[in-house]
Design an enzyme around this catalytic site. Structure first.
Site, PDB file in Angstrom:
ATOM      1  N   ASP A  94     -15.096  -2.904  -1.672  1.00 41.34           N
ATOM      2  CA  ASP A  94     -14.694  -2.642  -0.287  1.00 41.34           C
ATOM      3  C   ASP A  94     -15.953  -2.360   0.515  1.00 41.34           C
ATOM      4  OD1 ASP A  94     -12.087  -2.712  -1.344  1.00 41.34           O
ATOM      5  OD2 ASP A  94     -12.146  -0.558  -1.758  1.00 41.34           O
ATOM      6  N   ASP A 125       0.850  -1.182   0.000  1.00 44.32           N
ATOM      7  CA  ASP A 125       0.000   0.000   0.000  1.00 44.32           C
ATOM      8  C   ASP A 125       0.892   1.241   0.000  1.00 44.32           C
ATOM      9  OD1 ASP A 125      -2.021  -1.802   0.162  1.00 44.32           O
ATOM     10  OD2 ASP A 125      -2.762  -1.174   2.129  1.00 44.32           O
TER      11      ASP A 125
END
Length: 239
Positions: free
Chosen positions: A129, A8
């Site tokens: 998500d 990330d």
């Protein structure tokens, strides 16, 4: 099942967030490309990259870090975050990215997802998500009224190559994945599903492997950085 180590990216560094909160970022590497090479050396088949700044900005922000990873490894990589138009999709795939992940536009512009999946077969995935079963967009900052399973089903005929399902409340919390919700989603569609969020041990990987649903793979981030999961052992468990 495939293990996808996560990198990330925030401000050019490899970080992990707690439940998607940009203010709760832990920096694990100042050199994301070196981190990628470490994962490759351990035997990973894929890399999972996220442009966190890009997810909020709506356009690529950590492009230099992503390109460095693509230039230094030959391992296939998928990328999500800030990819919201065809030009950006084409740009990343032309630079050697194996797969783009479309999240916010999967809710806001499904026609783009379908167009991209037709134009680039096998290279377009949808990122779903969810918080409490509802889809979150724009870097998880906005929770919609869209049901995660309904969104997944809406792409059954679109030709997308995978769905990356993340339980936001589990992400980075090291409290275990939402196995039941992930398995239920995987059973609801024929599209390959990749689990994400909360994986903190080899036991978690075994639980996903044995959940009875046809999962394609699982993404792990913080547990690999913290040493809670050894990547080589994890690959063996899922093999």
């Amino acid at each position: 099942m495939i293990l996808y180590p996560a990198i990330d990216l925030k401000d050019g560094k490899a970080v992990r967030l707690l439940r998607g909160d940009m203010e709760k970022a832990t920096v694990f590497s100042d050199d994301p490309a070196a981190q990628a090479l470490d994962f490759v050396a351990a035997g990973c088949e894929w890399l999972h990259l996220v442009d966190l700044n890009g997810a909020f900005a709506g356009e690529p922000v950590n492009g230099a870090a992503v390109e460095a990873i693509l230039n230094q490894t030959r391992t296939p990589a998928q990328l999500g975050g800030g990819i919201r138009d065809m030009a950006t999709i084409e740009m990343w795939l032309s630079k050697g990215l194996a797969r783009v992940i479309l999240g916010t536009v999967a809710v806001e512009n499904p026609a783009l997802v379908r167009e991209a999946a037709r134009a680039f077969p096998g290279q377009v995935a949808v990122g779903i998500d969810a918080r409490g079963g509802r889809v979150a967009t724009k870097g998880w900052a906005e929770v919609t009224d869209v049901d995660a399973t309904d969104l997944a089903r809406s792409y059954e005929d679109a030709g997308v190559c995978a769905i990356i399902y993340t339980d936001i409340d589990r992400d980075g919390a090291m409290q275990g994945p939402n196995v039941a919700a992930t398995a239920a989603l995987a059973r609801a569609v024929t599209i390959p599903v990749i689990a994400s969020g909360g994986v903190s041990s080899l036991a978690d990987l075994r639980a996903l492997r044995n959940c009875g649903a046809p999962l394609n793979g699982v993404i792990s981030g913080r547990a690999l950085y913290d040493g809670a999961i050894d990547l080589k052992k994890a690959i063996e468990v899922l093999a």
